[in-house]
Design an enzyme around this catalytic site. Sequence first.
Site, PDB file in Angstrom:
ATOM      1  N   ALA A   1      10.001  20.960  24.632  1.00 41.31           N
ATOM      2  CA  ALA A   1      11.404  21.316  24.423  1.00 41.31           C
ATOM      3  C   ALA A   1      11.583  21.564  22.937  1.00 41.31           C
ATOM      4  O   ALA A   1      10.834  21.019  22.114  1.00 41.31           O
ATOM      5  CB  ALA A   1      12.292  20.170  24.885  1.00 41.31           C
TER       6      ALA A   1
ATOM      7  N   GLY B   1       7.950  19.137  27.388  1.00 45.89           N
ATOM      8  CA  GLY B   1       8.577  20.037  28.361  1.00 45.89           C
ATOM      9  C   GLY B   1       7.654  21.145  28.837  1.00 45.89           C
ATOM     10  O   GLY B   1       7.856  21.690  29.921  1.00 45.89           O
TER      11      GLY B   1
ATOM     12  N   GLU C   1       5.663  19.505  31.500  1.00 46.08           N
ATOM     13  CA  GLU C   1       6.611  19.288  32.607  1.00 46.08           C
ATOM     14  C   GLU C   1       6.898  20.585  33.354  1.00 46.08           C
ATOM     15  O   GLU C   1       7.026  20.594  34.579  1.00 46.08           O
ATOM     16  CB  GLU C   1       7.906  18.661  32.061  1.00 46.08           C
ATOM     17  CG  GLU C   1       7.679  17.223  31.607  1.00 46.08           C
ATOM     18  CD  GLU C   1       8.878  16.630  30.898  1.00 46.08           C
ATOM     19  OE1 GLU C   1       9.296  17.215  29.875  1.00 46.08           O
ATOM     20  OE2 GLU C   1       9.401  15.603  31.356  1.00 46.08           O
TER      21      GLU C   1
ATOM     22  N   GLU D   1       6.394  12.595  24.060  1.00 41.04           N
ATOM     23  CA  GLU D   1       7.786  12.227  23.784  1.00 41.04           C
ATOM     24  C   GLU D   1       7.949  10.859  23.135  1.00 41.04           C
ATOM     25  O   GLU D   1       8.795  10.687  22.250  1.00 41.04           O
ATOM     26  CB  GLU D   1       8.633  12.269  25.068  1.00 41.04           C
ATOM     27  CG  GLU D   1       8.991  13.672  25.515  1.00 41.04           C
ATOM     28  CD  GLU D   1       7.928  14.328  26.380  1.00 41.04           C
ATOM     29  OE1 GLU D   1       6.807  13.801  26.457  1.00 41.04           O
ATOM     30  OE2 GLU D   1       8.227  15.379  26.970  1.00 41.04           O
TER      31      GLU D   1
HETATM   32  N1  COA Z   1      10.091  22.346  19.086  1.00 41.28           N
HETATM   33  C1  COA Z   1      10.464  23.143  18.070  1.00 41.28           C
HETATM   34  N2  COA Z   1       9.593  23.788  17.275  1.00 41.28           N
HETATM   35  C2  COA Z   1       8.275  23.622  17.560  1.00 41.28           C
HETATM   36  C3  COA Z   1       7.831  22.813  18.602  1.00 41.28           C
HETATM   37  C4  COA Z   1       8.791  22.158  19.397  1.00 41.28           C
HETATM   38  N3  COA Z   1       8.459  21.393  20.422  1.00 41.28           N
HETATM   39  N4  COA Z   1       6.457  22.832  18.605  1.00 41.28           N
HETATM   40  C5  COA Z   1       6.095  23.647  17.605  1.00 41.28           C
HETATM   41  N5  COA Z   1       7.195  24.125  16.960  1.00 41.28           N
HETATM   42  C6  COA Z   1       7.235  25.032  15.809  1.00 41.28           C
HETATM   43  C7  COA Z   1       6.893  24.318  14.513  1.00 41.28           C
HETATM   44  O1  COA Z   1       8.027  23.655  14.014  1.00 41.28           O
HETATM   45  C8  COA Z   1       6.456  25.490  13.662  1.00 41.28           C
HETATM   46  O2  COA Z   1       7.593  26.191  13.240  1.00 41.28           O
HETATM   47  P1  COA Z   1       7.735  26.673  11.678  1.00 41.28           P
HETATM   48  O3  COA Z   1       6.574  27.588  11.463  1.00 41.28           O
HETATM   49  O4  COA Z   1       9.060  27.374  11.652  1.00 41.28           O
HETATM   50  O5  COA Z   1       7.663  25.436  10.872  1.00 41.28           O
HETATM   51  C9  COA Z   1       5.723  26.389  14.649  1.00 41.28           C
HETATM   52  O6  COA Z   1       6.228  26.017  15.937  1.00 41.28           O
HETATM   53  C10 COA Z   1       4.232  26.214  14.646  1.00 41.28           C
HETATM   54  O7  COA Z   1       3.920  24.849  14.866  1.00 41.28           O
HETATM   55  P2  COA Z   1       2.984  23.971  13.900  1.00 41.28           P
HETATM   56  O8  COA Z   1       3.347  22.530  14.070  1.00 41.28           O
HETATM   57  O9  COA Z   1       3.014  24.531  12.520  1.00 41.28           O
HETATM   58  O10 COA Z   1       1.547  24.254  14.550  1.00 41.28           O
HETATM   59  P3  COA Z   1       0.267  23.315  14.494  1.00 41.28           P
HETATM   60  O11 COA Z   1      -0.861  24.143  14.987  1.00 41.28           O
HETATM   61  O12 COA Z   1       0.136  22.690  13.156  1.00 41.28           O
HETATM   62  O13 COA Z   1       0.552  22.143  15.554  1.00 41.28           O
HETATM   63  C11 COA Z   1       1.299  21.209  17.639  1.00 41.28           C
HETATM   64  C12 COA Z   1       0.653  22.421  16.912  1.00 41.28           C
HETATM   65  C13 COA Z   1       1.546  21.646  19.062  1.00 41.28           C
HETATM   66  C14 COA Z   1       0.343  20.017  17.615  1.00 41.28           C
HETATM   67  C15 COA Z   1       2.621  20.844  16.934  1.00 41.28           C
HETATM   68  O14 COA Z   1       3.416  22.015  16.797  1.00 41.28           O
HETATM   69  C16 COA Z   1       3.457  19.816  17.664  1.00 41.28           C
HETATM   70  O15 COA Z   1       3.119  18.654  17.661  1.00 41.28           O
HETATM   71  N6  COA Z   1       4.576  20.243  18.285  1.00 41.28           N
HETATM   72  C17 COA Z   1       5.514  19.362  18.922  1.00 41.28           C
HETATM   73  C18 COA Z   1       4.966  18.890  20.250  1.00 41.28           C
HETATM   74  C19 COA Z   1       5.926  17.926  20.882  1.00 41.28           C
HETATM   75  O16 COA Z   1       6.169  16.839  20.423  1.00 41.28           O
HETATM   76  N7  COA Z   1       6.481  18.325  22.028  1.00 41.28           N
HETATM   77  C20 COA Z   1       7.370  17.517  22.790  1.00 41.28           C
HETATM   78  C21 COA Z   1       8.776  17.803  22.465  1.00 41.28           C
HETATM   79  S1  COA Z   1       9.852  16.742  23.391  1.00 41.28           S
END
Ligand code: COA
Length: 260
Positions: free
Chosen positions: A66, A112, A115, A135
């Site tokens: 999400a 999400g 999910e 989460e």
């Molecule tokens: N919500 C909003 N933005 C998200 C996102 C999310 N769930 N997951 C990734 N993004 C965005 C990042 O903020 C970043 O945006 P920016 O370039 O404007 O800063 C872009 O997507 C790229 O992500 P980034 O974190 O730079 O890539 P990465 O390769 O370093 O890491 C992940 C990849 C998937 C490990 C990392 O993005 C992450 O942990 N995301 C969140 C996962 C999460 O907790 N999901 C559950 C949400 S309830």
Amino acid sequence: MDYENIYIEEENNLAIITINRPSKLNALNQRTITELHVAFKELGEDPEIKVIIITGSGEKAFVAGADISEFANFSVKEGRQLAAVGQEKLFDFIENLTTPVIAAINGFALGGGLELAMACHFRIANSNARMGLPEVSLGVIPGYGGTQRLPQLIGKGRAMEMIMTAGMIDADKAFAYGLVNHVVSPEELLPVCAKIASRISNNSSVAIKYAIKAVNAGFRYDADGFSAEIDAFGTCFGTDDFKEGTSAFLDKRKADFPGS
Ligand code: COA
């Protein structure tokens, strides 16, 4: 509706929905959830569409969760509403769709995103896919059905460990857990999904509809899946597809299902 965050391709009896916010790793914001709801509703009502595949754009992510930026400041009431509306509009909606839905997991499927994949009828991953419910690392729990569907799919102990650790598993482990049905190379992901979709399309869409309802009934706390199966099984006997399917078998010819 004009779609901003998804696009749809249709070929023969197959529709492919691609979530298209690669710069945000296809994170599900409210707009995307609404677009997906409309797309699934319209495709589900289209008798020409026999199978729907959902995937993410880019090489990195199916859906990274999400959109955290949208809910970071939500109140208790707003948080509750987020989960309730999302479940109704998208996750339960997909699970209960009577057109088969396959998740083609092409990279990160987190929160999400996992999910969403779990709400689909089954999942196929490419070898780069990584899955998890992170989460609790954000101080929240899965709110789009993850606490229910993950234990249903992989068992309570494994689900508890994944949820509690907030860790990710790779595609091979997801296959070993039964979370995905097949692991294929990135190039093979959509062709393999399309091949399975084509096999599904040869069968009675009416019978498949009742099979989905019967399988789902077994996972609802307020329904007896075996009784639901008996009802659905009996209902099939009144359909033209059943008459055609059984006649074709007995006549030793290929069935041509009328779809009613
Ligand atoms: N919500 C909003 N933005 C998200 C996102 C999310 N769930 N997951 C990734 N993004 C965005 C990042 O903020 C970043 O945006 P920016 O370039 O404007 O800063 C872009 O997507 C790229 O992500 P980034 O974190 O730079 O890539 P990465 O390769 O370093 O890491 C992940 C990849 C998937 C490990 C990392 O993005 C992450 O942990 N995301 C969140 C996962 C999460 O907790 N999901 C559950 C949400 S309830």
